[in-house]
Motif scaffolding. Sequence first.
Motif, PDB file in Angstrom:
ATOM      1  N   ASP A 246       0.818  -1.212   0.000  1.00 34.64           N
ATOM      2  CA  ASP A 246       0.000   0.000   0.000  1.00 34.64           C
ATOM      3  C   ASP A 246       0.855   1.266   0.000  1.00 34.64           C
ATOM      4  O   ASP A 246       0.359   2.350   0.325  1.00 34.64           O
ATOM      5  N   GLY A 247       2.135   1.144  -0.361  1.00 34.90           N
ATOM      6  CA  GLY A 247       3.009   2.307  -0.431  1.00 34.90           C
ATOM      7  C   GLY A 247       3.512   2.778   0.919  1.00 34.90           C
ATOM      8  O   GLY A 247       4.079   3.866   1.008  1.00 34.90           O
ATOM      9  N   THR A 248       3.342   1.982   1.966  1.00 34.87           N
ATOM     10  CA  THR A 248       3.768   2.376   3.316  1.00 34.87           C
ATOM     11  C   THR A 248       4.714   1.326   3.886  1.00 34.87           C
ATOM     12  O   THR A 248       4.425   0.131   3.836  1.00 34.87           O
ATOM     13  N   LEU A 249       5.844   1.778   4.412  1.00 33.03           N
ATOM     14  CA  LEU A 249       6.817   0.901   5.066  1.00 33.03           C
ATOM     15  C   LEU A 249       7.018   1.384   6.499  1.00 33.03           C
ATOM     16  O   LEU A 249       7.298   2.565   6.720  1.00 33.03           O
TER      17      LEU A 249
ATOM     18  N   PRO B 189      12.027  -4.701   1.008  1.00 26.09           N
ATOM     19  CA  PRO B 189      11.309  -4.002  -0.075  1.00 26.09           C
ATOM     20  C   PRO B 189       9.838  -3.799   0.286  1.00 26.09           C
ATOM     21  O   PRO B 189       9.257  -4.546   1.067  1.00 26.09           O
ATOM     22  N   PHE B 190       9.241  -2.744  -0.285  1.00 28.61           N
ATOM     23  CA  PHE B 190       7.800  -2.545  -0.218  1.00 28.61           C
ATOM     24  C   PHE B 190       7.327  -1.997  -1.556  1.00 28.61           C
ATOM     25  O   PHE B 190       8.130  -1.599  -2.386  1.00 28.61           O
ATOM     26  N   TYR B 191       6.006  -1.987  -1.759  1.00 30.21           N
ATOM     27  CA  TYR B 191       5.460  -1.733  -3.092  1.00 30.21           C
ATOM     28  C   TYR B 191       4.302  -0.739  -3.003  1.00 30.21           C
ATOM     29  O   TYR B 191       3.645  -0.610  -1.968  1.00 30.21           O
ATOM     30  N   THR B 192       4.046  -0.049  -4.111  1.00 30.78           N
ATOM     31  CA  THR B 192       2.882   0.834  -4.195  1.00 30.78           C
ATOM     32  C   THR B 192       1.624   0.064  -4.535  1.00 30.78           C
ATOM     33  O   THR B 192       0.529   0.618  -4.494  1.00 30.78           O
ATOM     34  N   GLY B 193       1.738  -1.184  -4.887  1.00 27.96           N
ATOM     35  CA  GLY B 193       0.600  -2.031  -5.204  1.00 27.96           C
ATOM     36  C   GLY B 193       1.105  -3.418  -5.547  1.00 27.96           C
ATOM     37  O   GLY B 193       2.316  -3.664  -5.658  1.00 27.96           O
TER      38      GLY B 193
ATOM     39  N   ALA C 184      14.133   1.521   1.695  1.00 30.60           N
ATOM     40  CA  ALA C 184      14.748   2.660   2.374  1.00 30.60           C
ATOM     41  C   ALA C 184      16.191   2.319   2.722  1.00 30.60           C
ATOM     42  O   ALA C 184      16.543   1.150   2.896  1.00 30.60           O
ATOM     43  N   ARG C 185      17.031   3.354   2.808  1.00 36.55           N
ATOM     44  CA  ARG C 185      18.438   3.180   3.188  1.00 36.55           C
ATOM     45  C   ARG C 185      18.783   4.228   4.235  1.00 36.55           C
ATOM     46  O   ARG C 185      18.516   5.417   4.036  1.00 36.55           O
ATOM     47  N   VAL C 186      19.351   3.806   5.345  1.00 37.81           N
ATOM     48  CA  VAL C 186      19.664   4.721   6.433  1.00 37.81           C
ATOM     49  C   VAL C 186      21.150   4.651   6.761  1.00 37.81           C
ATOM     50  O   VAL C 186      21.752   3.569   6.769  1.00 37.81           O
ATOM     51  N   TYR C 187      21.749   5.823   6.982  1.00 34.76           N
ATOM     52  CA  TYR C 187      23.122   5.950   7.483  1.00 34.76           C
ATOM     53  C   TYR C 187      23.006   6.440   8.923  1.00 34.76           C
ATOM     54  O   TYR C 187      22.716   7.616   9.167  1.00 34.76           O
ATOM     55  N   LEU C 188      23.206   5.559   9.902  1.00 38.61           N
ATOM     56  CA  LEU C 188      23.018   5.942  11.297  1.00 38.61           C
ATOM     57  C   LEU C 188      24.049   6.960  11.751  1.00 38.61           C
ATOM     58  O   LEU C 188      23.787   7.731  12.692  1.00 38.61           O
ATOM     59  N   ASN C 189      25.220   7.006  11.125  1.00 34.28           N
ATOM     60  CA  ASN C 189      26.233   8.011  11.462  1.00 34.28           C
ATOM     61  C   ASN C 189      26.294   9.105  10.414  1.00 34.28           C
ATOM     62  O   ASN C 189      27.242   9.859  10.360  1.00 34.28           O
TER      63      ASN C 189
ATOM     64  N   PHE D  48      11.912   3.343  15.047  1.00 25.35           N
ATOM     65  CA  PHE D  48      10.955   3.022  13.992  1.00 25.35           C
ATOM     66  C   PHE D  48      10.989   4.144  12.943  1.00 25.35           C
ATOM     67  O   PHE D  48      10.897   5.322  13.294  1.00 25.35           O
ATOM     68  N   ILE D  49      11.109   3.746  11.680  1.00 23.78           N
ATOM     69  CA  ILE D  49      11.089   4.694  10.565  1.00 23.78           C
ATOM     70  C   ILE D  49       9.920   4.334   9.658  1.00 23.78           C
ATOM     71  O   ILE D  49       9.719   3.158   9.337  1.00 23.78           O
ATOM     72  N   ARG D  50       9.161   5.355   9.255  1.00 26.60           N
ATOM     73  CA  ARG D  50       8.032   5.120   8.356  1.00 26.60           C
ATOM     74  C   ARG D  50       8.246   5.872   7.040  1.00 26.60           C
ATOM     75  O   ARG D  50       8.600   7.055   7.053  1.00 26.60           O
ATOM     76  N   ILE D  51       8.063   5.167   5.927  1.00 24.38           N
ATOM     77  CA  ILE D  51       8.132   5.761   4.590  1.00 24.38           C
ATOM     78  C   ILE D  51       6.739   5.646   3.974  1.00 24.38           C
ATOM     79  O   ILE D  51       6.173   4.550   3.919  1.00 24.38           O
ATOM     80  N   VAL D  52       6.192   6.748   3.515  1.00 21.42           N
ATOM     81  CA  VAL D  52       4.867   6.748   2.892  1.00 21.42           C
ATOM     82  C   VAL D  52       4.996   7.340   1.501  1.00 21.42           C
ATOM     83  O   VAL D  52       5.514   8.452   1.332  1.00 21.42           O
ATOM     84  N   VAL D  53       4.543   6.594   0.497  1.00 22.04           N
ATOM     85  CA  VAL D  53       4.543   7.045  -0.894  1.00 22.04           C
ATOM     86  C   VAL D  53       3.116   7.391  -1.280  1.00 22.04           C
ATOM     87  O   VAL D  53       2.203   6.573  -1.137  1.00 22.04           O
ATOM     88  N   ASP D  54       2.924   8.624  -1.764  1.00 23.31           N
ATOM     89  CA  ASP D  54       1.602   9.069  -2.192  1.00 23.31           C
ATOM     90  C   ASP D  54       1.196   8.291  -3.431  1.00 23.31           C
ATOM     91  O   ASP D  54       1.915   8.290  -4.430  1.00 23.31           O
ATOM     92  N   LEU D  55       0.045   7.645  -3.370  1.00 23.84           N
ATOM     93  CA  LEU D  55      -0.404   6.806  -4.482  1.00 23.84           C
ATOM     94  C   LEU D  55      -1.174   7.579  -5.540  1.00 23.84           C
ATOM     95  O   LEU D  55      -1.711   6.981  -6.469  1.00 23.84           O
ATOM     96  N   ASN D  56      -1.274   8.884  -5.425  1.00 24.52           N
ATOM     97  CA  ASN D  56      -1.934   9.703  -6.454  1.00 24.52           C
ATOM     98  C   ASN D  56      -0.911  10.628  -7.099  1.00 24.52           C
ATOM     99  O   ASN D  56      -0.245  11.395  -6.416  1.00 24.52           O
ATOM    100  N   PRO D  57      -0.696  10.574  -8.421  1.00 22.61           N
ATOM    101  CA  PRO D  57      -1.473   9.761  -9.349  1.00 22.61           C
ATOM    102  C   PRO D  57      -1.158   8.282  -9.209  1.00 22.61           C
ATOM    103  O   PRO D  57      -0.090   7.909  -8.770  1.00 22.61           O
ATOM    104  N   ASN D  58      -2.115   7.456  -9.578  1.00 20.91           N
ATOM    105  CA  ASN D  58      -2.005   6.002  -9.434  1.00 20.91           C
ATOM    106  C   ASN D  58      -0.848   5.466 -10.263  1.00 20.91           C
ATOM    107  O   ASN D  58      -0.804   5.663 -11.470  1.00 20.91           O
ATOM    108  N   PRO D  59       0.151   4.798  -9.651  1.00 18.74           N
ATOM    109  CA  PRO D  59       1.299   4.302 -10.404  1.00 18.74           C
ATOM    110  C   PRO D  59       0.995   3.086 -11.257  1.00 18.74           C
ATOM    111  O   PRO D  59       1.857   2.596 -11.951  1.00 18.74           O
ATOM    112  N   GLN D  60      -0.233   2.536 -11.145  1.00 20.54           N
ATOM    113  CA  GLN D  60      -0.537   1.318 -11.896  1.00 20.54           C
ATOM    114  C   GLN D  60      -1.511   1.594 -13.044  1.00 20.54           C
ATOM    115  O   GLN D  60      -2.338   0.770 -13.386  1.00 20.54           O
ATOM    116  N   ASN D  61      -1.473   2.805 -13.612  1.00 20.88           N
ATOM    117  CA  ASN D  61      -2.433   3.157 -14.654  1.00 20.88           C
ATOM    118  C   ASN D  61      -1.978   2.659 -16.010  1.00 20.88           C
ATOM    119  O   ASN D  61      -1.761   3.436 -16.925  1.00 20.88           O
ATOM    120  N   PHE D  62      -1.804   1.352 -16.127  1.00 24.23           N
ATOM    121  CA  PHE D  62      -1.461   0.774 -17.401  1.00 24.23           C
ATOM    122  C   PHE D  62      -2.687   0.068 -17.977  1.00 24.23           C
ATOM    123  O   PHE D  62      -2.620  -0.581 -18.977  1.00 24.23           O
TER     124      PHE D  62
END
Length: 589
Positions: free
Chosen positions: A433-436, A462-466, A474-479, A575-589
């Motif tokens: 759902d675009g959220t990690l 990995p996570f996906y928009t659909g 996501a990639r984090v550099y703690l230092n 805890f780190i949260r990544i949210v990808v806005d699904l609008n516009p819809n990335p699956q409009n094929f």
Amino acid sequence: MAENLANFPSLGSPGTSLSGPDSHLSLGELDPDFVHDADRARFNCPVCKRTLRDSRQTQCGHRLCNRCVDVWLDGALAKRCPVGEADCDDVTKTNVFPDRSIQREMKSVLVFCKNKDEGCQFQIKLKDFKNHLDDCEYEPVNCEHSGRGCKEKLVRKKLKDHVGKCPFRPVRCSLCKEEVCHNDMQKHENELCPEQTVKCPFGCPIASLKRKDIQSHRDVCSVHPVDCKYKPMGCTFAAKRELVEKHEKEDLAQHLELITRHVTDLELKSMDTQAQIRNISQERDLTQQSLQSLPPRNADVQGAVHQMETQIRDFRLKLVSMMEKVIIVERKVPDLVDRARVDTVDQTVVALQQRIAQLEQQREREQQQPTQSGSGSSTVGGSSRVARYGTVDNMAETLSTQLTAHDRQLGVHDVRMAEMDLRFQLLETASYDGTLVWKIRDYERRKRDAVNGRTLSLYSQPFYTGRFGYKMCARVYLNGDGMGKTTHMSLFFVIMRGEYDALLNWPFRQKVTLTLLDQSAEKRHLTDHFQPDPNSSSFQRPTSEMNVASGCPLFVSHAVVDNPSNGYLRDDTIFIRIVVDLNPNPQNF
């Protein structure tokens, strides 16, 4: 008049400038002390009783601060001039005008430095008032090491002496050459310095071990307890390295039984998954039958039909997810040791062990028989039972080689099953759902590894928009990385190569929001976001496993994360949260 001035104190609050856009004087919160009493009375506002700021003149010739006009009127259309003389006129917003003349005069009026009581004897023109404070030796200033934690505030002329003795001044470690605060040097040497000589934490006799080599020393330490390589299968044995190697060779039957149980569990999981798929298929059929039995659509039933269509889409997504798991299980299980093969190998190993024991006993008996002199031959090699191998030693060596081959084959199966477990974990934790929400445990150890250069960055799952959308992580550099190195945690967003990239729109254009979650009750989450640059290679269709990361090098400072009074680090976990806005819809094929 007291009622009209009720809201006025806010005008003199710290950091507030009372000078308007037309004023050439920016006094802010300061109220200068005039050298001559006559100037003090002349340039004083009758409303706020302070020095005029952005002065306005009334029709009767009196002067007010620009903002004091509004304070005085307090919503009224007109009021009598606050000076209250007999010839005063009414004051309105339209009959006052900027007094440029008095503003020019004020520039040349002499005032005392605000630090007069501390010892500054300067008398300066009002226009130079703030410039003087920038150089005044009696002006209170913060220590130049305030960014490192120093809270001292002292007059400028004493700053130089303080800086040389400040406990937060930077000093360089003589061993690793890293720059640390003076008051942290002892802790750095005792706990953090990678070049410091330490004892083996496991108690081996090596005395010249550097802290940075502890991790690599763990793999060769003679006393460090290690786990049996069949631990993923359920074996709990752990001991010194030589004892574990002996255990792995002697307990083959037990390990084969553990592998059998593991494979059986996988088969059961496969059966459960197939049962769930059948249930979902039945629910889908019932839903479709319900839709077909509905009367023609009207305004009353459209909402219910739309809800049922949404449920059908959800069922289809679940069905696809279950089918993926079944396919993976069916692909992996045939490659692993099945129960029949395990039983065969088990029986073979037991038979070989018994045969070796018999041959060892036979060899001991033959060696005890006296050698017949003059015959030119020995009874050791004369048995027809070992003619095939030449000698008992050769037979034992051959059988030992066969056991080693079986052991190696079991190791291959062990690796394959570990890979399968990893695939199951990724499938079970994948988000579509675009959220990690990324849980990072052992924060202190991982950050220490980043500081020492062993593991600079960490990648999330990995996570996906659909279900058929973009693949990301996501990639984090703690230092920190780049501008944020050693001072901040850096967080980046990465586009990965996915199986359905050919059907998606490129470049990637969805808004990305990065958040460090507050685990306390206040929930003061730290959030940053960005809109992808369509011209950047980071958001084009990937040609390798993943694109170059893009994000925030200065995401959050170490002082904020590591502060125990904040709620971002609890139980050595963030805890780190990544949210990808699904609008516009990335699956409009």
